[in-house]
Motif scaffolding. Sequence first.
Motif, mmCIF file in Angstrom:
data_model
loop_
_atom_site.group_PDB
_atom_site.id
_atom_site.type_symbol
_atom_site.label_atom_id
_atom_site.label_comp_id
_atom_site.label_asym_id
_atom_site.label_seq_id
_atom_site.Cartn_x
_atom_site.Cartn_y
_atom_site.Cartn_z
ATOM 1 N N THR A 274 -35.394 -2.209 -8.663
ATOM 2 C CA THR A 274 -35.253 -3.360 -9.548
ATOM 3 C C THR A 274 -34.537 -2.972 -10.837
ATOM 4 O O THR A 274 -33.703 -3.737 -11.335
ATOM 5 C CB THR A 274 -36.626 -3.978 -9.855
ATOM 6 O OG1 THR A 274 -37.272 -4.278 -8.619
ATOM 7 C CG2 THR A 274 -36.496 -5.256 -10.641
ATOM 8 N N VAL B 152 -31.085 -4.710 -12.044
ATOM 9 C CA VAL B 152 -30.907 -5.322 -13.366
ATOM 10 C C VAL B 152 -29.710 -4.693 -14.061
ATOM 11 O O VAL B 152 -28.879 -5.396 -14.666
ATOM 12 C CB VAL B 152 -32.191 -5.179 -14.219
ATOM 13 C CG1 VAL B 152 -31.924 -5.526 -15.665
ATOM 14 C CG2 VAL B 152 -33.296 -6.053 -13.667
ATOM 15 N N LEU C 296 -32.626 -10.766 -7.825
ATOM 16 C CA LEU C 296 -33.597 -10.499 -8.883
ATOM 17 C C LEU C 296 -34.879 -11.302 -8.683
ATOM 18 O O LEU C 296 -35.981 -10.779 -8.866
ATOM 19 C CB LEU C 296 -32.985 -10.790 -10.251
ATOM 20 C CG LEU C 296 -31.977 -9.763 -10.763
ATOM 21 C CD1 LEU C 296 -31.275 -10.292 -12.006
ATOM 22 C CD2 LEU C 296 -32.652 -8.451 -11.049
ATOM 23 N N ASN D 178 -36.790 -9.734 -5.768
ATOM 24 C CA ASN D 178 -37.443 -8.492 -6.189
ATOM 25 C C ASN D 178 -38.613 -8.760 -7.113
ATOM 26 O O ASN D 178 -39.615 -8.045 -7.067
ATOM 27 C CB ASN D 178 -36.435 -7.561 -6.865
ATOM 28 C CG ASN D 178 -35.731 -6.698 -5.875
ATOM 29 O OD1 ASN D 178 -36.359 -6.131 -5.000
ATOM 30 N ND2 ASN D 178 -34.429 -6.598 -6.001
ATOM 31 N N LEU D 179 -38.514 -9.763 -7.956
ATOM 32 C CA LEU D 179 -39.620 -10.109 -8.837
ATOM 33 C C LEU D 179 -40.827 -10.602 -8.032
ATOM 34 O O LEU D 179 -41.966 -10.222 -8.307
ATOM 35 C CB LEU D 179 -39.183 -11.163 -9.851
ATOM 36 C CG LEU D 179 -40.189 -11.524 -10.926
ATOM 37 C CD1 LEU D 179 -40.539 -10.304 -11.763
ATOM 38 C CD2 LEU D 179 -39.645 -12.624 -11.805
ATOM 39 N N MET E 68 -41.022 -4.442 -16.481
ATOM 40 C CA MET E 68 -39.976 -4.761 -15.514
ATOM 41 C C MET E 68 -39.895 -6.261 -15.243
ATOM 42 O O MET E 68 -38.803 -6.797 -15.063
ATOM 43 C CB MET E 68 -40.196 -4.001 -14.203
ATOM 44 C CG MET E 68 -39.028 -4.109 -13.250
ATOM 45 S SD MET E 68 -37.422 -3.694 -13.952
ATOM 46 C CE MET E 68 -37.595 -1.967 -14.209
ATOM 47 N N THR F 81 -38.070 -7.688 -18.208
ATOM 48 C CA THR F 81 -36.658 -7.321 -18.137
ATOM 49 C C THR F 81 -35.938 -8.138 -17.076
ATOM 50 O O THR F 81 -34.823 -8.622 -17.296
ATOM 51 C CB THR F 81 -36.513 -5.825 -17.819
ATOM 52 O OG1 THR F 81 -37.236 -5.084 -18.800
ATOM 53 C CG2 THR F 81 -35.072 -5.397 -17.809
ATOM 54 N N CYS F 82 -36.585 -8.320 -15.945
ATOM 55 C CA CYS F 82 -35.980 -9.080 -14.848
ATOM 56 C C CYS F 82 -35.796 -10.550 -15.239
ATOM 57 O O CYS F 82 -34.726 -11.127 -15.021
ATOM 58 C CB CYS F 82 -36.861 -8.951 -13.612
ATOM 59 S SG CYS F 82 -36.109 -9.485 -12.091
ATOM 60 N N ILE G 109 -32.263 -12.602 -15.773
ATOM 61 C CA ILE G 109 -31.974 -13.862 -15.086
ATOM 62 C C ILE G 109 -31.567 -14.938 -16.078
ATOM 63 O O ILE G 109 -30.612 -15.682 -15.848
ATOM 64 C CB ILE G 109 -33.190 -14.305 -14.242
ATOM 65 C CG1 ILE G 109 -33.370 -13.376 -13.052
ATOM 66 C CG2 ILE G 109 -33.033 -15.744 -13.768
ATOM 67 C CD1 ILE G 109 -34.656 -13.591 -12.275
#
Length: 99
Positions: free
Chosen positions: A25, A29, A52, A55-56, A86, A89-90, A94
């Motif tokens: 991830t 990113v 993304l 993965n989230l 994370m 951040t993700c 987005i």
Amino acid sequence: MSRLDYKHTAFHVLIALYFIWFAVTATLVGMALVNLYIAGNTNLYPAFIAMLLFNLIMGTVLFAVIRLFKNRTLLGKIVKYSYIFMAGTCLTAIIIIRY
């Protein structure tokens, strides 16, 4: 010879998968932000957003299953705070890509 503790083995496998997820991830990113600021290829934006989000969701499921073990050690704190970092951040990536 002692018996194999399946719960303990499952916990270690999940922790390994979690840290693999974390690395993948973070790389994703980074790729999305490099594409946004350096390459500027707008055709890839929907693909990056979809990856993304996927993965989230996978990370959230993995985090929820790890939390079911009720691990109160340093490893549990590392997993909790790294997941929060994370996920933030993700989501930030987005939002930056989307707007």
